[in-house]
Design a protein around this motif. Structure first.
Motif, mmCIF file in Angstrom:
data_model
loop_
_atom_site.group_PDB
_atom_site.id
_atom_site.type_symbol
_atom_site.label_atom_id
_atom_site.label_comp_id
_atom_site.label_asym_id
_atom_site.label_seq_id
_atom_site.Cartn_x
_atom_site.Cartn_y
_atom_site.Cartn_z
ATOM 1 N N PHE A 152 0.827 -1.201 0.000
ATOM 2 C CA PHE A 152 0.000 0.000 0.000
ATOM 3 C C PHE A 152 0.868 1.261 0.000
ATOM 4 O O PHE A 152 2.083 1.201 0.222
ATOM 5 N N ASP A 153 0.201 2.406 -0.203
ATOM 6 C CA ASP A 153 0.921 3.672 -0.244
ATOM 7 C C ASP A 153 0.980 4.310 1.145
ATOM 8 O O ASP A 153 0.501 3.756 2.133
ATOM 9 N N THR A 154 1.551 5.535 1.208
ATOM 10 C CA THR A 154 1.731 6.218 2.490
ATOM 11 C C THR A 154 0.400 6.560 3.145
ATOM 12 O O THR A 154 0.246 6.439 4.367
ATOM 13 N N ALA A 155 -0.581 7.005 2.358
ATOM 14 C CA ALA A 155 -1.891 7.342 2.919
ATOM 15 C C ALA A 155 -2.532 6.119 3.567
ATOM 16 O O ALA A 155 -3.132 6.209 4.647
ATOM 17 N N ALA A 156 -2.400 4.974 2.912
ATOM 18 C CA ALA A 156 -2.947 3.738 3.483
ATOM 19 C C ALA A 156 -2.228 3.378 4.780
ATOM 20 O O ALA A 156 -2.834 2.860 5.717
ATOM 21 N N LEU A 157 -0.908 3.642 4.838
ATOM 22 C CA LEU A 157 -0.147 3.388 6.056
ATOM 23 C C LEU A 157 -0.691 4.225 7.208
ATOM 24 O O LEU A 157 -0.900 3.715 8.321
ATOM 25 N N ILE A 158 -0.957 5.518 6.962
ATOM 26 C CA ILE A 158 -1.458 6.406 8.012
ATOM 27 C C ILE A 158 -2.836 5.954 8.476
ATOM 28 O O ILE A 158 -3.126 5.898 9.679
ATOM 29 N N ARG A 159 -3.715 5.604 7.509
ATOM 30 C CA ARG A 159 -5.065 5.159 7.886
ATOM 31 C C ARG A 159 -5.009 3.849 8.671
ATOM 32 O O ARG A 159 -5.689 3.689 9.684
ATOM 33 N N THR A 160 -4.175 2.918 8.210
ATOM 34 C CA THR A 160 -4.071 1.629 8.882
ATOM 35 C C THR A 160 -3.513 1.782 10.290
ATOM 36 O O THR A 160 -4.015 1.190 11.252
ATOM 37 N N ALA A 161 -2.467 2.592 10.437
ATOM 38 C CA ALA A 161 -1.873 2.823 11.753
ATOM 39 C C ALA A 161 -2.883 3.476 12.699
ATOM 40 O O ALA A 161 -2.943 3.130 13.894
ATOM 41 N N SER A 162 -3.684 4.397 12.175
ATOM 42 C CA SER A 162 -4.680 5.069 13.009
ATOM 43 C C SER A 162 -5.751 4.099 13.479
ATOM 44 O O SER A 162 -6.190 4.136 14.638
ATOM 45 N N VAL A 163 -6.188 3.219 12.592
ATOM 46 C CA VAL A 163 -7.207 2.234 12.952
ATOM 47 C C VAL A 163 -6.664 1.256 13.995
ATOM 48 O O VAL A 163 -7.331 0.944 14.990
ATOM 49 N N VAL A 164 -5.442 0.768 13.776
ATOM 50 C CA VAL A 164 -4.842 -0.179 14.724
ATOM 51 C C VAL A 164 -4.648 0.481 16.091
ATOM 52 O O VAL A 164 -4.947 -0.110 17.140
ATOM 53 N N THR A 165 -4.174 1.727 16.098
ATOM 54 C CA THR A 165 -3.983 2.441 17.359
ATOM 55 C C THR A 165 -5.307 2.653 18.082
ATOM 56 O O THR A 165 -5.401 2.475 19.307
ATOM 57 N N SER A 166 -6.346 3.017 17.346
ATOM 58 C CA SER A 166 -7.665 3.232 17.956
ATOM 59 C C SER A 166 -8.194 1.948 18.576
ATOM 60 O O SER A 166 -8.726 1.953 19.692
ATOM 61 N N ALA A 167 -8.058 0.842 17.852
ATOM 62 C CA ALA A 167 -8.530 -0.441 18.379
ATOM 63 C C ALA A 167 -7.777 -0.815 19.654
ATOM 64 O O ALA A 167 -8.369 -1.278 20.636
ATOM 65 N N ALA A 168 -6.458 -0.591 19.639
ATOM 66 C CA ALA A 168 -5.653 -0.911 20.827
ATOM 67 C C ALA A 168 -6.035 -0.025 22.009
ATOM 68 O O ALA A 168 -6.122 -0.499 23.157
ATOM 69 N N LEU A 169 -6.292 1.261 21.754
ATOM 70 C CA LEU A 169 -6.679 2.172 22.833
ATOM 71 C C LEU A 169 -8.018 1.788 23.431
ATOM 72 O O LEU A 169 -8.202 1.842 24.656
ATOM 73 N N VAL A 170 -8.978 1.394 22.597
ATOM 74 C CA VAL A 170 -10.275 0.953 23.125
ATOM 75 C C VAL A 170 -10.089 -0.259 24.033
ATOM 76 O O VAL A 170 -10.683 -0.349 25.117
ATOM 77 N N ALA A 171 -9.251 -1.203 23.605
ATOM 78 C CA ALA A 171 -9.001 -2.399 24.415
ATOM 79 C C ALA A 171 -8.358 -2.033 25.756
ATOM 80 O O ALA A 171 -8.746 -2.563 26.806
ATOM 81 N N VAL A 172 -7.394 -1.102 25.731
ATOM 82 C CA VAL A 172 -6.719 -0.700 26.969
ATOM 83 C C VAL A 172 -7.686 0.030 27.899
ATOM 84 O O VAL A 172 -7.687 -0.191 29.120
ATOM 85 N N ILE A 173 -8.515 0.908 27.335
ATOM 86 C CA ILE A 173 -9.494 1.634 28.153
ATOM 87 C C ILE A 173 -10.472 0.667 28.799
ATOM 88 O O ILE A 173 -10.812 0.782 29.986
ATOM 89 N N TRP A 174 -10.948 -0.312 28.032
ATOM 90 C CA TRP A 174 -11.870 -1.309 28.579
ATOM 91 C C TRP A 174 -11.198 -2.113 29.689
ATOM 92 O O TRP A 174 -11.794 -2.369 30.741
ATOM 93 N N LYS A 175 -9.934 -2.515 29.463
ATOM 94 C CA LYS A 175 -9.215 -3.276 30.486
ATOM 95 C C LYS A 175 -9.032 -2.451 31.755
ATOM 96 O O LYS A 175 -9.217 -2.961 32.876
ATOM 97 N N ASP A 176 -8.677 -1.177 31.608
ATOM 98 C CA ASP A 176 -8.496 -0.327 32.787
ATOM 99 C C ASP A 176 -9.806 -0.122 33.531
ATOM 100 O O ASP A 176 -9.830 -0.034 34.764
#
Length: 401
Positions: free
Chosen positions: A235-259
């Protein structure tokens, strides 16, 4: 994972909405009635409405959702000022109040006017209004009198001020135009970080440094994961930014739920301490019966002498007088006869712990606490409860011999 901007934006906004709901539930479970909490909840609900209304506006195009998005966005700065006032226990400067209140009222009206009248100027005005008001709220936090606030209050202000450092740079990505077109809106990620900072306030042992380091590690891992996906798929750079943002958001939701679960478990774990602090201490039986309904020892059995008739009571009384709290696995320095009696007692009542709660009359409590939940803190609390119950029984016995 080659996500179009609308799907990536939708995922991040919905993730932020879920994070806000988890945080709202956590705050309400502790204290939903104080004025400070009501202001917090107002601000969080405004953000939640903003996240869900803009998703609905993107996918339906209905005017009512677009108007709700503008109104909620206009209320965000006002909510920030109200929360800042509550945290610092002082009024905002009059100019800040006029800007926050006047801007919120203005955009509540402008939201219902046709786009043709303003075009992109409405979004530019909204962005400048949010940037200015949030900067003023941040200035209030930086210039506050730290000595007039408690340590916990200063910690809360510091956490929110820290989140503003992230929110303000990412705020511009939520505003699109022909001149500014980022691959993804990152405001939702900033909101998730805010939720994480706020929910970590309930964990007194977690410092600012711990939280920031955790966020850096989580973000770095998410970026590495996104990079691996993008390189694999080409994929291109824009796809990298979108993918990283989605992965980070999913991880943050999981951490917030765990906390949030950790806070809930901590609240349950403290139930025995609250029992000592709040329940009746003038009646042994009343104290013990109320103890039995607490989640940590729910189902505990109160054993009278008649329930122990098949045991050697003299030997059992001597043993428990010396060791008033016994575990099933704790058999060191015991005679074979004592081990045999305790084994029968634990097996008969399917118990892991037995504690002495009254000598005259002789009463025991048998409870089942699996080893996975028998933490050092829980064991200590059981010892405190046992001693309190014994002291209450002795006090009652001395009063009514």
């Amino acid at each position: 994972m080659n996500l179009p901007p609308t799907i990536a934006d939708t995922f991040i906004s919905l993730a932020a909405f879920l994070g806000l709901i988890v945080l709202i539930r956590a705050i309400r479970s502790f204290d939903a009635g104080s004025p400070q909490t009501r202001r917090f909840l107002f601000g969080l609900r405004v953000l939640a409405v903003l996240m869900v209304s803009r998703v609905l506006a993107w996918w339906t195009g209905f005017f009512v959702f677009e108007a709700a998005t503008i109104i909620a966005a206009g209320l965000v700065p006002l909510a920030a000022v109200l929360v800042a006032e509550a945290l610092m226990r002082r009024h905002a400067p009059p100019l800040t109040k006029w800007i926050a209140g006047g801007g919120a009222a203005s955009f509540a009206v402008l939201a219902f006017l046709p786009d043709a009248l303003f075009g992109p100027w409405l979004l530019i005005g909204l962005f400048l209004y949010q940037l200015l008001t949030l900067a003023l709220a941040g200035h209030m936090a930086v210039t506050r009198d730290r000595k007039s606030l408690s340590r916990a209050e200063n910690q809360a202000v510091d956490r929110i001020a820290l989140s503003l450092l992230l929110i303000l740079p990412l705020l511009i990505t939520d505003f699109r135009s022909t001149h500014v077109d980022f691959p993804v809106r990152l405001g939702g990620v900033a909101i998730l970080f805010l939720c994480w900072l706020l929910i970590s306030l309930g964990q007194r042992t977690v410092s600012h440094r711990d939280t920031v380091v955790s966020f850096v590690i989580l973000t770095a891992v998410s970026l590495i994961a996104a990079l691996a996906i993008v390189l694999e798929a080409g994929f291109d750079t824009a796809a990298l930014i979108r993918t990283a943002s989605v992965v980070t958001s999913a991880a943050l939701v999981a951490v917030i739920w765990k906390d949030s679960l950790s806070l809930r478990m901590e609240q349950r774990r403290q139930s025995l301490i609250r029992h000592l602090a709040e329940d009746r201490i003038d009646d042994t039986m009343g104290f013990l019966k109320e103890l039995q309904i607490h989640p940590m020892v729910e189902g505990a059995l109160l054993l009278e002498e008649t329930d122990l008739a098949d045991l050697d009571l003299t030997s059992l009384k001597t043993l428990l007088s010396a060791r008033p709290l016994l575990r099933a696995s704790e058999t060191s320095a015991l005679s074979e006869a004592e081990i045999e009696q305790l084994a029968w007692l634990f097996e008969k009542y399917e118990a892991t712990h037995v504690m002495l709660v009254s000598k005259k009359p002789f009463r025991l409590i048998a409870l089942n606490m699996p080893s996975v939940s028998a933490t050092p803190g829980a064991e200590t609390e059981l010892k405190v409860v046992q001693r309190m119950a014994l002291l209450i029984s002795e006090r009652t016995h001395d009063r009514h011999p």
